[in-house]
Design a protein around this motif. Structure first.
Motif, short mmCIF file in Angstrom:
data_model
loop_
_atom_site.label_atom_id
_atom_site.label_comp_id
_atom_site.label_asym_id
_atom_site.label_seq_id
_atom_site.Cartn_x
_atom_site.Cartn_y
_atom_site.Cartn_z
N LYS A 131 0.81 -1.22 0.00
CA LYS A 131 0.00 0.00 0.00
C LYS A 131 0.84 1.27 0.00
CE LYS A 131 -2.68 -1.65 3.43
NZ LYS A 131 -3.77 -1.66 4.44
N VAL A 132 2.05 1.19 0.47
CA VAL A 132 2.94 2.35 0.49
C VAL A 132 3.21 2.86 -0.92
CG1 VAL A 132 5.28 3.10 1.09
CG2 VAL A 132 3.99 1.67 2.67
N HIS A 133 3.17 1.97 -1.92
CA HIS A 133 3.51 2.34 -3.29
C HIS A 133 2.29 2.63 -4.17
CE1 HIS A 133 7.61 1.53 -2.32
NE2 HIS A 133 7.33 0.29 -2.00
N VAL A 134 1.11 2.72 -3.58
CA VAL A 134 -0.10 3.05 -4.35
C VAL A 134 -0.06 4.53 -4.70
CG1 VAL A 134 -2.62 3.25 -4.25
CG2 VAL A 134 -1.50 1.22 -3.32
N SER A 135 -0.22 4.83 -5.99
CA SER A 135 -0.21 6.23 -6.43
C SER A 135 -1.56 6.68 -6.98
CB SER A 135 0.87 6.44 -7.50
OG SER A 135 0.58 5.70 -8.65
N ALA A 167 -11.74 -4.90 -2.04
CA ALA A 167 -10.40 -4.40 -1.72
C ALA A 167 -10.26 -2.93 -2.08
CB ALA A 167 -9.34 -5.23 -2.45
N LEU A 168 -10.89 -2.52 -3.17
CA LEU A 168 -10.82 -1.11 -3.58
C LEU A 168 -11.52 -0.22 -2.55
CD1 LEU A 168 -9.77 0.80 -5.73
CD2 LEU A 168 -11.87 0.44 -7.01
N LYS A 169 -12.66 -0.66 -2.06
CA LYS A 169 -13.37 0.10 -1.02
C LYS A 169 -12.52 0.21 0.24
CE LYS A 169 -18.11 -0.86 -2.41
NZ LYS A 169 -19.36 -1.57 -2.09
N GLU A 170 -11.88 -0.87 0.62
CA GLU A 170 -11.02 -0.89 1.81
C GLU A 170 -9.85 0.08 1.63
OE1 GLU A 170 -7.95 -3.99 3.94
OE2 GLU A 170 -9.77 -4.82 3.04
N LEU A 171 -9.25 0.04 0.45
CA LEU A 171 -8.10 0.90 0.17
C LEU A 171 -8.50 2.38 0.19
CD1 LEU A 171 -5.06 0.75 -0.67
CD2 LEU A 171 -5.86 0.98 -3.01
N ILE A 172 -9.61 2.70 -0.44
CA ILE A 172 -10.09 4.09 -0.49
C ILE A 172 -10.39 4.59 0.93
CG2 ILE A 172 -11.99 5.58 -1.22
CD1 ILE A 172 -12.10 3.82 -3.80
N LYS A 173 -11.04 3.76 1.71
CA LYS A 173 -11.39 4.11 3.09
C LYS A 173 -10.13 4.41 3.90
CE LYS A 173 -13.83 2.29 7.09
NZ LYS A 173 -14.55 1.12 7.63
N GLU A 174 -9.09 3.66 3.68
CA GLU A 174 -7.87 3.81 4.45
C GLU A 174 -6.96 4.94 3.96
OE1 GLU A 174 -4.04 1.18 5.77
OE2 GLU A 174 -5.90 0.16 5.32
N LEU A 175 -6.86 5.12 2.65
CA LEU A 175 -5.87 6.05 2.11
C LEU A 175 -6.37 7.44 1.77
CD1 LEU A 175 -3.84 3.70 -0.28
CD2 LEU A 175 -3.32 4.36 2.05
#
Length: 120
Positions: A83-87, A110-118
């Motif tokens: 996740k550190v390298h997500v741009s 997974a996309l919903k989880e990522l958006i919620k977190e980042l």
């Protein structure tokens, strides 16, 4: 933004991940240097920041259990991303963009989880 790893048996950024490669050789890799891991049957391709791709003789789910859940996300059944390298990401195309413009498929969950977190 990125949760810290609190589980004792997982590899975090201060430890190195040992990869069993071909012919019984081992390679130590720092998790921060991993862009993503890709399933390839009972093997796993480990894509590094420097462009190198290592083939390890363990399935993806073994790495998912070993790497810190706060830093890595199972974005798709075939991918585990750092996740550190997500741009960036695309909700319409269900894709995640990593460093160097690499785009990988992502499940809706997974996309919903990522958006919620980042995303703020």
């Amino acid at each position: 933004m990125i949760k810290e790893c609190k589980q004792g048996n997982q590899v975090c950024y201060f430890k190195k991940l040992d990869l069993l490669l071909a012919k019984g050789q081992y390679r130590l890799v720092e998790p921060k240097d991993i862009l993503y891991l890709q399933a390839d049957r009972s093997y796993c391709k480990v894509h590094l920041l420097n462009g190198e791709v290592l083939v390890a003789s363990k399935p993806l789910n073994r790495f998912e259990k070993k790497l810190c859940a706060g830093k890595f996300l199972r974005s798709h059944r075939s991918y585990l991303i750092n996740k550190v390298h997500v741009s960036g990401f695309s909700r319409n195309d269900k894709m995640i963009r990593l460093a160097e413009g690499i785009e990988l498929p992502c499940s809706e969950r997974a996309l919903k989880e990522l958006i919620k977190e980042l995303v703020l």
